[in-house]
Design a protein around this motif. Structure first.
Motif, PDB file in Angstrom:
ATOM      1  N   ASP A   1     -10.050  44.049 -23.624  1.00  0.00           N
ATOM      2  CA  ASP A   1      -9.174  44.435 -22.502  1.00  0.00           C
ATOM      3  C   ASP A   1      -8.543  43.190 -21.875  1.00  0.00           C
ATOM      4  O   ASP A   1      -7.458  43.235 -21.303  1.00  0.00           O
ATOM      5  N   VAL A   2      -9.219  42.049 -22.022  1.00  0.00           N
ATOM      6  CA  VAL A   2      -8.686  40.794 -21.478  1.00  0.00           C
ATOM      7  C   VAL A   2      -7.824  40.089 -22.531  1.00  0.00           C
ATOM      8  O   VAL A   2      -6.742  39.588 -22.231  1.00  0.00           O
ATOM      9  N   ARG A   3      -8.300  40.078 -23.788  1.00  0.00           N
ATOM     10  CA  ARG A   3      -7.556  39.406 -24.852  1.00  0.00           C
ATOM     11  C   ARG A   3      -7.798  40.165 -26.168  1.00  0.00           C
ATOM     12  O   ARG A   3      -8.936  40.187 -26.666  1.00  0.00           O
TER      13      ARG A   3
ATOM     14  N   VAL B   1     -13.785  45.468 -29.412  1.00  0.00           N
ATOM     15  CA  VAL B   1     -14.205  46.476 -28.423  1.00  0.00           C
ATOM     16  C   VAL B   1     -13.989  45.928 -27.009  1.00  0.00           C
ATOM     17  O   VAL B   1     -13.886  44.714 -26.810  1.00  0.00           O
ATOM     18  N   SER B   2     -13.946  46.859 -26.081  1.00  0.00           N
ATOM     19  CA  SER B   2     -14.058  46.458 -24.689  1.00  0.00           C
ATOM     20  C   SER B   2     -15.266  47.196 -24.130  1.00  0.00           C
ATOM     21  O   SER B   2     -15.284  48.420 -24.094  1.00  0.00           O
ATOM     22  N   SER B   3     -16.266  46.424 -23.744  1.00  0.00           N
ATOM     23  CA  SER B   3     -17.474  47.063 -23.213  1.00  0.00           C
ATOM     24  C   SER B   3     -17.227  47.613 -21.822  1.00  0.00           C
ATOM     25  O   SER B   3     -18.055  48.345 -21.286  1.00  0.00           O
ATOM     26  N   VAL B   4     -16.081  47.251 -21.235  1.00  0.00           N
ATOM     27  CA  VAL B   4     -15.771  47.770 -19.904  1.00  0.00           C
ATOM     28  C   VAL B   4     -15.017  49.100 -20.017  1.00  0.00           C
ATOM     29  O   VAL B   4     -15.393  50.091 -19.400  1.00  0.00           O
ATOM     30  N   THR B   5     -13.975  49.145 -20.874  1.00  0.00           N
ATOM     31  CA  THR B   5     -13.183  50.379 -20.971  1.00  0.00           C
ATOM     32  C   THR B   5     -13.734  51.335 -22.029  1.00  0.00           C
ATOM     33  O   THR B   5     -13.416  52.512 -22.028  1.00  0.00           O
TER      34      THR B   5
HETATM   35  N1  LIG Z   1     -13.322  42.285 -18.915  1.00  0.00           N
HETATM   36  C1  LIG Z   1     -14.481  42.465 -19.553  1.00  0.00           C
HETATM   37  N2  LIG Z   1     -15.596  41.920 -19.055  1.00  0.00           N
HETATM   38  C2  LIG Z   1     -16.758  42.119 -19.739  1.00  0.00           C
HETATM   39  C3  LIG Z   1     -16.813  42.895 -20.915  1.00  0.00           C
HETATM   40  N3  LIG Z   1     -18.099  42.909 -21.353  1.00  0.00           N
HETATM   41  C4  LIG Z   1     -18.807  42.187 -20.467  1.00  0.00           C
HETATM   42  N4  LIG Z   1     -18.003  41.705 -19.505  1.00  0.00           N
HETATM   43  C5  LIG Z   1     -18.386  40.860 -18.369  1.00  0.00           C
HETATM   44  O1  LIG Z   1     -18.947  39.658 -18.898  1.00  0.00           O
HETATM   45  C6  LIG Z   1     -20.004  39.211 -18.056  1.00  0.00           C
HETATM   46  C7  LIG Z   1     -21.257  39.009 -18.891  1.00  0.00           C
HETATM   47  O2  LIG Z   1     -21.684  40.263 -19.363  1.00  0.00           O
HETATM   48  P1  LIG Z   1     -23.211  40.561 -19.730  1.00  0.00           P
HETATM   49  O3  LIG Z   1     -23.252  41.914 -20.298  1.00  0.00           O
HETATM   50  O4  LIG Z   1     -24.095  40.253 -18.582  1.00  0.00           O
HETATM   51  O5  LIG Z   1     -23.401  39.477 -20.845  1.00  0.00           O
HETATM   52  P2  LIG Z   1     -24.745  39.096 -21.634  1.00  0.00           P
HETATM   53  O6  LIG Z   1     -24.300  38.616 -22.972  1.00  0.00           O
HETATM   54  O7  LIG Z   1     -25.718  40.205 -21.595  1.00  0.00           O
HETATM   55  O8  LIG Z   1     -25.211  37.902 -20.766  1.00  0.00           O
HETATM   56  P3  LIG Z   1     -26.674  37.251 -20.744  1.00  0.00           P
HETATM   57  O9  LIG Z   1     -27.533  38.173 -19.953  1.00  0.00           O
HETATM   58  O10 LIG Z   1     -26.442  35.915 -20.144  1.00  0.00           O
HETATM   59  O11 LIG Z   1     -27.073  37.194 -22.168  1.00  0.00           O
HETATM   60  C8  LIG Z   1     -20.176  40.254 -16.962  1.00  0.00           C
HETATM   61  O12 LIG Z   1     -19.485  39.818 -15.833  1.00  0.00           O
HETATM   62  C9  LIG Z   1     -19.500  41.485 -17.546  1.00  0.00           C
HETATM   63  O13 LIG Z   1     -18.952  42.324 -16.564  1.00  0.00           O
HETATM   64  C10 LIG Z   1     -15.589  43.467 -21.416  1.00  0.00           C
HETATM   65  O14 LIG Z   1     -15.526  44.135 -22.429  1.00  0.00           O
HETATM   66  N5  LIG Z   1     -14.467  43.218 -20.679  1.00  0.00           N
END
Ligand SMILES: Nc1nc2c(ncn2[C@@H]2O[C@H](COP(=O)(O)OP(=O)(O)OP(=O)(O)O)[C@@H](O)[C@H]2O)c(=O)[nH]1
Length: 382
Positions: free
Chosen positions: A199-201, A259-263
């Motif tokens: 969603d960002v890039r 993928v976008s884990s947000v959307t």
């Molecule tokens: N815009 C966007 N932000 C995302 C996405 N996936 C994760 N984030 C953001 O990236 C940041 C890190 O996400 P986490 O899921 O905590 O990452 P992690 O790999 O589990 O991090 P650790 O616990 O340090 O291993 C958070 O602020 C999320 O909201 C995505 O698909 N899009």
């Protein structure tokens, strides 16, 4: 793999044959800190719940240091081990604490596998979220033991989560790919590159670089600092050029999804890739695993036979030399009190949080979770 695990995996296979249901696929999520592993696990968890009919996965959190997860795990390492207490008790820093916590948890992993096996008929996916510090899982004995144990029991795929917006520089992209490459060759499991945060890039640049070697070379060349004052390629640039040739071969063994884990964009495509990996696991990994297991059992049997015959020989010599001591050294069954103090049969240490709410109840992640445990909580019978 322990005998119990081997038995458990056989029983799961037998019951899968009986019910005609495929074994669940285990998805091991790995990625650099901040790549979005936990958010990704939350998103795929929600996706599976939203299917018709819902297909709730069985989720394992293996990160002892995570403050809170945005999903409710069925088995959570934090229920068994207090990472802060481990740090204090063993006088360790944060990374040593996470590693030791994971090591301690691994000693109980046969119980985890038993719990997973029990759910094998009712779930389609088992998801493992790993510690934020990637090397703690990928380069530790515990990580290897956990990966091997899961992969011996279930079709398993590694989902390598990549922070796409942070991987747009050719050098960063290549470092990330080299890391992925090292994990692939270590685990030898089906491998999916998950370009997250699209969603960002969007990840199209990455796909292009992976498919078109010249496009990547051009990106490298256009990047600042690739030539020296005389216009010759720098050492770094030549090195990256050679390594990108090696990676070209590596890309052939990979599937990449954005993928976008947000959307939630691309999550369906991710599961299509997982299903394709199941076939790959059965065709390539499983026969290799069986070959390795047979070879290991054969060499173990050889070792056992040899040490048993050595022992019998020594015993015979010893008895010849000391006939009186040998006569006195007889087993007396009446001396047994029936309790040898061995607590191997204490088998309830790992907690399956879903015991009360299974099958398939979606858990409200905003709910407060009681954490009464002080320190390590095993053994915890009853
Ligand atoms: N815009 C966007 N932000 C995302 C996405 N996936 C994760 N984030 C953001 O990236 C940041 C890190 O996400 P986490 O899921 O905590 O990452 P992690 O790999 O589990 O991090 P650790 O616990 O340090 O291993 C958070 O602020 C999320 O909201 C995505 O698909 N899009």
């Amino acid at each position: 793999m322990s005998t119990e695990n081997a038995t458990a995996s056989c029983s799961a296979a037998e019951s899968a044959l009986k019910t005609g249901k495929k074994k669940p696929v285990a998805i091991i999520t790995i990625g650099m800190a901040g790549a979005g592993k936990s958010t990704f696990v939350q998103q795929i968890n929600s996706y599976l719940h939203s299917l018709d009919p819902p297909s709730p996965p069985y989720v394992l959190n293996l990160d002892p240091a995570v403050a809170s997860t945005s999903y409710e795990a069925n088995i959570d390492i934090r229920d068994t081990i207090d990472y802060h207490k481990v740090m204090k008790e063993y006088n360790l820093g944060p990374n040593g604490g996470i590693l030791t916590a994971l090591n301690l948890f691994t000693t109980k992993f046969d119980q985890v596998l038993d719990l997973v096996e029990k759910r094998a008929d009712t779930v389609d996916y088992v998801i493992l979220d790993t510690p934020g510090q990637i090397e703690i899982f990928t380069w530790s004995a515990s990580g290897a033991i956990i990966t091997d144990a899961v992969a011996s029991s279930l079709p398993t795929v590694v989902a390598y989560i990549i922070d796409t917006p942070r991987t747009t520089a050719p050098a960063t992209f290549m470092s990330n790919m080299l890391y992925a490459c090292s994990i692939l060759y270590k685990t030898k499991l089906p491998f999916i590159l998950v370009f997250n945060k699209t969603d960002v890039r969007p990840h199209d640049f990455a796909v292009e670089w992976m498919q078109d070697f010249e496009a990547f070379q051009a990106a490298l060349a256009s990047h600042q600092g690739t030539t020296d004052d005389e216009g010759e390629p720098t050492y770094m640039n030549s090195l990256m050029n050679s390594m990108s040739l090696v990676l070209d071969e590596f890309y052939k063994h990979l599937t990449a999804v954005g993928v976008s884990s947000v959307t939630g964009a691309g999550i369906k495509e991710f599961f299509d890739a997982v299903e394709a990996s199941r076939a790959e696991y059965e065709k390539e990994y499983l026969p290799e695993l069986q070959r390795a297991r047979e070879a290991r059992e054969k060499s173990l049997k050889g070792l056992k036979d040899e040490s048993l015959s050595r022992f019998m020989k020594d015993l015979a010599i010893d008895r010849e030399k000391n006939p009186a001591a040998a006569a006195a050294d007889r087993w007396d069954p009446s001396a047994e009190d029936g309790d040898d103090g061995d607590d191997d049969d204490v088998d309830v240490n790992i907690i399956d949080r879903s015991d009360d709410v299974w099958p398939g109840q979606y858990i409200d992640v905003t709910r407060m979770r009681p954490r009464n445990d002080e320190g390590m909580a095993w053994p915890r019978p009853g």
